[in-house]
Design an enzyme around this catalytic site. Structure first.
Site, short mmCIF file in Angstrom:
data_model
loop_
_atom_site.label_atom_id
_atom_site.label_comp_id
_atom_site.label_asym_id
_atom_site.label_seq_id
_atom_site.Cartn_x
_atom_site.Cartn_y
_atom_site.Cartn_z
CG ASP A 80 -2.67 -16.32 16.59
OD1 ASP A 80 -3.74 -15.91 16.08
OD2 ASP A 80 -1.56 -16.18 16.05
CB SER A 86 -8.85 -12.84 13.90
OG SER A 86 -7.62 -12.15 13.89
CG ASP A 143 -8.74 -10.00 20.71
OD1 ASP A 143 -9.55 -10.03 19.78
OD2 ASP A 143 -7.88 -9.09 20.86
CE LYS A 184 -0.47 -10.60 6.98
NZ LYS A 184 0.58 -11.56 6.77
CB SER A 211 5.91 -1.95 8.66
OG SER A 211 5.82 -1.74 7.28
CB THR A 242 4.52 1.04 6.14
OG1 THR A 242 3.54 1.84 5.52
CG2 THR A 242 4.21 0.91 7.61
CE1 TYR A 258 0.16 -3.20 9.11
CE2 TYR A 258 1.22 -1.97 7.33
CZ TYR A 258 1.26 -2.95 8.30
OH TYR A 258 2.42 -3.66 8.49
CE LYS A 292 2.51 -3.17 12.24
NZ LYS A 292 2.58 -4.14 13.34
CG ASN A 317 7.94 -5.73 0.54
OD1 ASN A 317 8.41 -4.69 0.98
ND2 ASN A 317 6.84 -5.75 -0.18
N GLY A 365 -1.34 4.51 -3.71
CA GLY A 365 -0.65 4.37 -2.41
C GLY A 365 0.66 3.63 -2.48
CG ASP A 366 1.88 0.00 -4.78
OD1 ASP A 366 1.85 -0.44 -3.62
OD2 ASP A 366 1.56 -0.67 -5.78
#
Ligand code: UFG
Length: 341
Positions: A32, A35, A59, A86, A126, A128, A151, A155, A181, A298-299
């Site tokens: 990790d 950040s 990183d 994210k 995701s 998404t 974002y 993905k 979610n 964007g939802d």
């Protein structure tokens, strides 16, 4: 004990997965760069497990640093790759930051995995990728659509990279989990989500509002084509989600997984934003101050998962209700308040 490298292992889903890996008898090793999380998540993991988990502060886009970790940590058997930015809104303002970090880290990781003959990967994807789906619930066959944000595009691109690799004749085995979610926190309330600044996501905004950190929750729109007019999502408890990673890596290590496989990880149930707020109120006894505001650009109006594939092939099952998830998020918020004193 089988050693599993967990990139982003100090983050929200990563930290819960590290705990579940240890409880399932694995030896997780964290990478990790902190950040988007804090050192205290390592302390939380140690408190739950009664001992430290190894963490390399590097990183994930840094190929040379990754190589050093693989040299030092011999016998890595598989990798779970969470490390990524994210925030959807931020990605619109700073797309290069997202392409560099999210795509760059995957490419660097795959390169180093190949050099060290590590060929089992669980990838954080995701829902998404489904955009605004034409059918509900979405299955893994529901068409992937043009991404709504940089974002989301990272993905989608990462899934394409992994698919290209799988069909190139390489011996890389990847399981991509498409999360719906994720909400809630570990039942011990020692680890949970640590949003930087004003939260973008619903549940941390709810808990911060109830805790008096934010004045009021704005529900983004109540004129959608849903029973109460607010958006529908599939809220999956983070510990259930973490366990999905354990079964996915288990399946990869057992040799039963295909070169590239995709799984929806949700509960299979859609809830409106208002239902989520009511579940929070019921679970905690807190009254939430909220108002209805305009839609958020964007939802996606409604999305929830068909989890048949994950249930049948991974043995995945959810064990936590929406109320329990909300209660755990609230207990975590209270823990943050206590420890801030
Ligand atoms: N919402 C509010 N008020 C808020 C925050 C959220 O009403 O202050 C609503 C949103 O409009 C949405 C729901 O609560 O209807 C959930 O919103 P989140 O921001 O918590 O989550 P999203 O569904 O927008 O985003 C999630 C992940 C992203 C992922 C996306 C894909 O956080 O990483 O799903 O749909 F890209």
């Amino acid at each position: 004990m089988k050693k599993i490298l967990v990139t982003g292992g100090a983050g929200y889903i990563g930290s819960h997965t590290v705990v579940e890996l240890v409880e399932a008898g694995y030896e997780p090793v964290i990478i990790d760069n902190f950040s988007n999380t804090e050192e205290r998540s390592l302390q939380g993991i140690a408190d739950i497990l009664g001992g430290d988990v190894t963490c390399h502060r590097i990183d994930c886009t840094d190929t040379a640093a990754l190589r050093e970790v693989f040299e030092k940590e011999t016998d890595i058997e598989g990798v779970i790759h969470f490390a990524a930015f994210k925030a959807v809104g931020e990605s619109v303002d700073e797309p290069l930051k997202y392409y560099h970090n999210n795509v760059g880290s995957l490419v660097a990781l795959l390169q180093v995995m190949k050099e060290f003959n590590v060929n089992k990967l669980v990838f954080s994807s995701s829902c998404t990728v489904y955009g605004i789906p034409a059918e509900l619930p979405v299955t893994e066959q529901t068409p992937v659509q043009k991404a709504n944000s940089p974002y989301g595009n990272t993905k989608k691109i990462c899934e394409e990279i992994l698919t290209d690799l799988a069909t190139s004749g390489s011996d890389m085995y990847t399981t991509a989990l498409r999360y719906f979610n994720p909400i809630g926190a570990h039942p011990s309330a020692k680890i949970g989500e640590l949003p930087l600044g004003v939260p973008n996501n619903l549940v941390p905004f709810i808990t911060q509002t109830a805790a008096g950190i934010r004045e009021q929750l704005t529900i983004f729109g109540n004129d959608y084509d849903t029973p109460d007019g607010t958006c529908i999502r599939d809220y999956v408890h983070v510990v259930d989600l973490a366990k999905a990673h354990v079964v996915a890596i288990e399946r990869l290590l057992s040799g039963k997984a295909g070169n590239i496989e995709f799984f929806n990880v949700g509960t299979g149930t859609g809830n409106t934003v208002l239902e989520a707020v009511q579940a929070f109120e019921r679970a905690t006894g807190e009254k939430l101050n909220y108002k209805i505001g305009p839609r958020r650009p964007g939802d996606v109006p409604k999305i929830f998962a068909d989890v048949t594939k994950a249930t049948e092939e991974l043995g995945f099952k959810t064990t936590t209700t929406l109320e329990e998830a909300m209660k755990s998020a609230w207990d975590w918020q209270m823990h943050l308040k206590e420890t801030a004193k």
